[in-house]
Every structure is written in C-alpha cells, then in structure tokens.
Write an enzyme that holds these catalytic residues in place. Structure first.
Site, short mmCIF file in Angstrom:
data_model
loop_
_atom_site.label_atom_id
_atom_site.label_comp_id
_atom_site.label_asym_id
_atom_site.label_seq_id
_atom_site.Cartn_x
_atom_site.Cartn_y
_atom_site.Cartn_z
N GLY A 77 0.78 -1.23 0.00
CA GLY A 77 0.00 0.00 0.00
C GLY A 77 0.81 1.29 0.00
CB THR A 86 1.61 3.42 -4.90
OG1 THR A 86 2.88 2.84 -5.14
CG2 THR A 86 1.30 4.45 -5.97
CE LYS A 88 8.24 2.69 -6.87
NZ LYS A 88 7.89 1.75 -5.84
CB SER A 112 11.14 -3.52 -10.73
OG SER A 112 10.43 -3.89 -9.60
CG ASP A 146 4.19 2.10 -7.85
OD1 ASP A 146 3.06 1.61 -8.05
OD2 ASP A 146 4.96 1.70 -6.96
CD GLU A 178 5.59 3.98 -3.89
OE1 GLU A 178 4.82 4.82 -4.40
OE2 GLU A 178 5.50 2.75 -4.12
N1 LIG Z 1 -6.67 0.49 1.99
C1 LIG Z 1 -6.76 0.13 0.71
N2 LIG Z 1 -7.97 0.18 0.08
C2 LIG Z 1 -8.09 -0.18 -1.23
N3 LIG Z 1 -7.08 -0.59 -1.99
C3 LIG Z 1 -5.85 -0.63 -1.43
C4 LIG Z 1 -5.62 -0.29 -0.06
N4 LIG Z 1 -4.30 -0.44 0.21
C5 LIG Z 1 -3.74 -0.87 -0.93
N5 LIG Z 1 -4.65 -1.00 -1.91
C6 LIG Z 1 -4.44 -1.49 -3.28
O1 LIG Z 1 -3.58 -2.60 -3.22
C7 LIG Z 1 -2.70 -2.63 -4.34
C8 LIG Z 1 -1.26 -2.59 -3.87
O2 LIG Z 1 -1.03 -1.32 -3.24
P1 LIG Z 1 0.18 -0.37 -3.66
O3 LIG Z 1 -0.06 0.93 -3.00
O4 LIG Z 1 0.34 -0.37 -5.14
O5 LIG Z 1 1.37 -1.17 -2.97
P2 LIG Z 1 2.95 -0.85 -2.97
O6 LIG Z 1 3.13 0.55 -3.46
O7 LIG Z 1 3.38 -1.02 -1.54
O8 LIG Z 1 3.57 -1.89 -3.85
C9 LIG Z 1 -3.09 -1.45 -5.21
O9 LIG Z 1 -4.01 -1.86 -6.19
C10 LIG Z 1 -3.76 -0.50 -4.21
O10 LIG Z 1 -4.66 0.38 -4.81
MG LIG Z 2 4.15 1.26 -5.05
#
Ligand SMILES: Nc1ncnc2c1ncn2[C@@H]1O[C@H](COP(=O)(O)OP(=O)(O)O)[C@@H](O)[C@H]1O
Ligand SMILES: [Mg+2]
Length: 225
Positions: A14, A16, A37, A41, A52, A117
């Site tokens: 989460g 991003t 960011k 990858s 991202d 990030e």
């Molecule tokens: N609280 C939340 N509610 C809805 N979707 C979420 C939530 N937290 C994460 N996501 C979703 O989960 C997925 C992974 O989150 P992301 O932010 O991309 O992870 P990271 O940046 O750590 O790799 C994305 O599709 C994001 O929108």
């Molecule tokens: Mg991310």
C-alpha cells in the site's frame, strides 16, 4: 520543507496507495506537495497510467507523460523483480550513490512536502551490497512504514521495527492499509501492532473502493508528519 520516506513490510502492501491519498489530502488543503519514486520495477511505458509513477503523477495533478515519469522515477526496469535483479536482466546495474544523490537533490530543491516512495520492503537489494534500508539510512528521513492486515503482517512489521531501531531511524508513523480479503480485522491488527511498538503512532486505513478517497485517516497521518 518536510521530506518523508515511505517504505513497507513488503511489496503490494500500500505504499503508493497511502502516498497518493496523502498527496490528495495536502492538495485539498492547498498545501504544496511533491513526490518521487526513484526506482520502479515491472514498468511498462505502454501502461504508464497504471504504474507507480503514473499513480503518483495523477495524485499530484501532473501530466502522465514519460518526461514526468523520468523526472520522478529515473530508474525504471521492465522485469517485475527486485531492482538489482530487474536491472541485471537489462544488462544494467544500479549506481547506489547516484540514487542517493538524486534523492538528496530532490530534497534540496523541494520547497514543500516531499514524499519519497521506496521499492518493495525495507531490505530489498538495490545492488550487490546495498538495500533500501541503506538508502533510508543515508538520507536520514523520517519513515512512514506501511503494513497490511494480511496474515504475517504483524511479524513483518515488528521485524522491520527492530531493524530500523538498530539504525536509529525515526518512524513518523505506522500505517496499516487493510489488505484485500484478509482474515484479520483492521482494528485488531492496529491494536496488536500498537501494543508491540512503544510510542509509535499506528493508523489504520480501511479497504477503500474509491482510489481518490479523502478518508479522514489521511488527515490523521498528515498530522503526524
Ligand atoms: N486500503 C486500501 N484500500 C483499497 N485498496 C488498497 C488499499 N491499500 C492498498 N490498496 C491497493 O492494493 C494494491 C497494492 O497497493 P500499492 O499501494 O500499489 O502497494 P505498494 O506501493 O506497496 O507496492 C493497489 O491496487 C492499491 O490500490
Ligand atoms: Mg508502489
């Protein structure tokens, strides 16, 4: 100027999502904000918007272009692997000093709130001898540690806290962003992590259907930064 490093217990937790929500919160408050960011990858320029950098640029209200992606994410790799491996697949290697310098320059140039990030979790390798933790240590920025509610998150979070404490890094807050279809409840996970993490603030964000949400949790996190 406040710069914050956003890391997590792992990938797809989460970072991003939380960063984008905070950016929207600051913009709604008419406070200047920027985000970088440095390393990405699994990047495909054909689906820039879904990447991202694309998500961060959308939250920032910036054009979704490759020039803008280059500005905020200069190290982009196609393979969805840890950055050192993804770089090797392209016959490249990541210059850790250059990544550090890029972040330092962004911090120095920023007159507002800046989110940086990370990539994956806190100890993802960047080259043969450095991990994300070394980058955070070089920059000495307060950290937002994003966790989830997936099974295993509590151990991942407490392990991360131990490692961060050994480097004397400042944790601004732990954010528990509810994982999809998780058996553990958000409130229970927040309470358990808080019980084991001394005086660090722990804020939960429920599973939100609207990616552009202005959920009050983002205001609570912003107050801690
Ligand atoms: N609280 C939340 N509610 C809805 N979707 C979420 C939530 N937290 C994460 N996501 C979703 O989960 C997925 C992974 O989150 P992301 O932010 O991309 O992870 P990271 O940046 O750590 O790799 C994305 O599709 C994001 O929108
Ligand atoms: Mg991310």
């Amino acid at each position: 100027m406040t710069a914050i490093f956003v890391s997590a217990t792992g990938t797809d937790v989460g970072k991003t999502f939380v960063t984008s929500g905070l950016i929207r919160h600051y913009r709604q408050d008419e406070r200047a904000v920027d985000a970088i960011k440095p390393l990405v990858s699994g990047f495909d320029p054909a689906t820039l918007e879904a990447s991202d950098p694309g998500a961060l640029l959308t939250a920032l209200g910036r054009p979704i272009t490759l020039e803008e992606a280059q500005r905020i994410s200069p190290w982009r790799f196609a393979a969805p692997l840890s950055p050192d491996m993804a770089a090797a697949r392209e016959g490249r290697a990541i210059d850790f000093a250059a990544v550090t310098e890029f972040c330092r320059a962004a911090i120095a140039a920023c007159r507002s709130h800046l989110f940086i990030e990370g990539i994956g979790g806190i100890m993802v390798p960047l080259d043969a001898s450095h991990t994300v933790l070394d980058l955070i240590t070089q920059l000495r920025l307060p950290l937002l540690l994003v966790a989830g509610t997936y099974v295993g998150t509590i151990s991942h979070t407490l392990t991360a806290l131990q490692v961060l404490a050994r480097r004397n890094l400042d944790i601004a807050a732990i954010v528990v962003s509810e994982s999809q279809d998780s058996a553990a409840g958000l409130d229970d996970t927040v309470a358990t992590i808080a019980r084991f993490s001394d005086s660090i603030d722990v804020v939960g964000i429920p599973r939100l259907t609207d990616a552009a949400s202005t959920h009050p949790a983002f205001a609570r996190i912003a107050q801690l930064l």
